[in-house]
Design a protein around this motif. Sequence first.
Motif, short mmCIF file in Angstrom:
data_model
loop_
_atom_site.label_atom_id
_atom_site.label_comp_id
_atom_site.label_asym_id
_atom_site.label_seq_id
_atom_site.Cartn_x
_atom_site.Cartn_y
_atom_site.Cartn_z
N LEU A 1 -27.11 -33.65 -29.78
CA LEU A 1 -25.76 -34.17 -29.63
C LEU A 1 -25.25 -34.76 -30.94
O LEU A 1 -24.10 -34.52 -31.35
N GLY A 2 -26.13 -35.53 -31.63
CA GLY A 2 -25.73 -36.13 -32.91
C GLY A 2 -25.39 -35.08 -33.95
O GLY A 2 -24.40 -35.19 -34.68
N VAL B 1 -18.84 -31.27 -35.83
CA VAL B 1 -17.44 -31.21 -35.40
C VAL B 1 -16.56 -32.12 -36.26
O VAL B 1 -15.45 -31.76 -36.66
N ILE B 2 -17.07 -33.31 -36.57
CA ILE B 2 -16.31 -34.28 -37.38
C ILE B 2 -15.98 -33.70 -38.75
O ILE B 2 -14.90 -33.95 -39.31
N SER C 1 -25.87 -31.30 -40.32
CA SER C 1 -25.70 -31.58 -38.89
C SER C 1 -26.14 -30.39 -38.05
O SER C 1 -26.79 -30.54 -37.01
N THR D 1 -29.13 -30.08 -35.22
CA THR D 1 -28.88 -29.53 -33.89
C THR D 1 -29.95 -28.49 -33.53
O THR D 1 -30.49 -28.47 -32.42
N VAL E 1 -22.00 -33.47 -32.97
CA VAL E 1 -20.88 -34.38 -33.26
C VAL E 1 -20.63 -34.44 -34.77
O VAL E 1 -19.48 -34.39 -35.23
#
Length: 331
Positions: free
Chosen positions: A135-136, A142-143, A273, A277, A139
């Motif tokens: 999840l981290g 996406v950011i 990121s 994932t 996120v």
Amino acid sequence: MAKQHYATSSLVIGYALCSSLLAIINKYAVTKFNYPGLLTTLQYLTSAAGVWVLGKFGFLCHDPFNLETAKKFAPAAVVFYLAIFTNTNLLVHANVDTFIVFRSLTPLLVAIADTTFRKQPCPSKLTFLSLVIILGGAVGYVITDSAFSLTAYSWAFAYLVTITAEMVYIKHIVTNLGLNTWGFVLYNNLLSLMMSPIFWFLTGEHYWFQLDAFVAVALSCIFGLLISFFGFAARKAISATAFTVTGVVNKFLTVAINVTIWEKHASTFGLVSLFFTLVGGVLYQQSVTAKGNIAAAQHKPASDQPKDGSQTAEFDEEKLSLVPSPEEPSA
């Protein structure tokens, strides 16, 4: 035993290569040939016709097509078609990195659904940690996604839902329907081909010939046939857990190729990121496997326990799936 090991390894490697390369090839194909509905139609046609022709010449053996089996397989074909349709449209509107992030979120969605709807135990500490990492990483990606668009992420969420359902339900069908590998390829692609005109009509796609588009579509169709074979063969040869791990790990190769050949990819932070994932996805599958081995050992009679510590009971992720087996009552 050694022959079986090498055969299984070959199938897993074949699936991993096809899966990692097909995302790149499909992105290339929709870049040159911006008709995702027609592209998938041509892929299904190539796969179904290829199996039928090779079967006629005796190069392979597949189960005959009959209406009764087709009815049983139809729900799986619908889910498969929707997964591929959303996948292709996602690649039209987003880069490959975005596709991989949402593909890697599949274990998280399955875990939530299992705990919520099937009353499965809450995840272990390692499983929970791996889900937090997934999840981290998602996120964080996406950011930092400079190419963020509502259309692309709408297709991404649709793909996440359909690919989760496809992974669970197709494994159930493979386990219980009794077709051989080429039989699965034939039924899956032929039934999907029959559904294609509906989506083709709804999207209003038209086509004109260009050489670079032809090359891109041809590569996509060939790898579509290859991944159909290796995918179904690998599902039969290894556990659902091992299959899912393979599906996540091979995306490292996809990322490497994507960064090498295209400028349109995530930033450095976005790639980090994405890496987290993927790592989280692998850790999640490993935690589920370990948990299943312990549970299997506890429920096994003493007389059936292995005599040495080197033997462990294999845990199949399908036992935690949303689709119960014929002998298992619905929750």
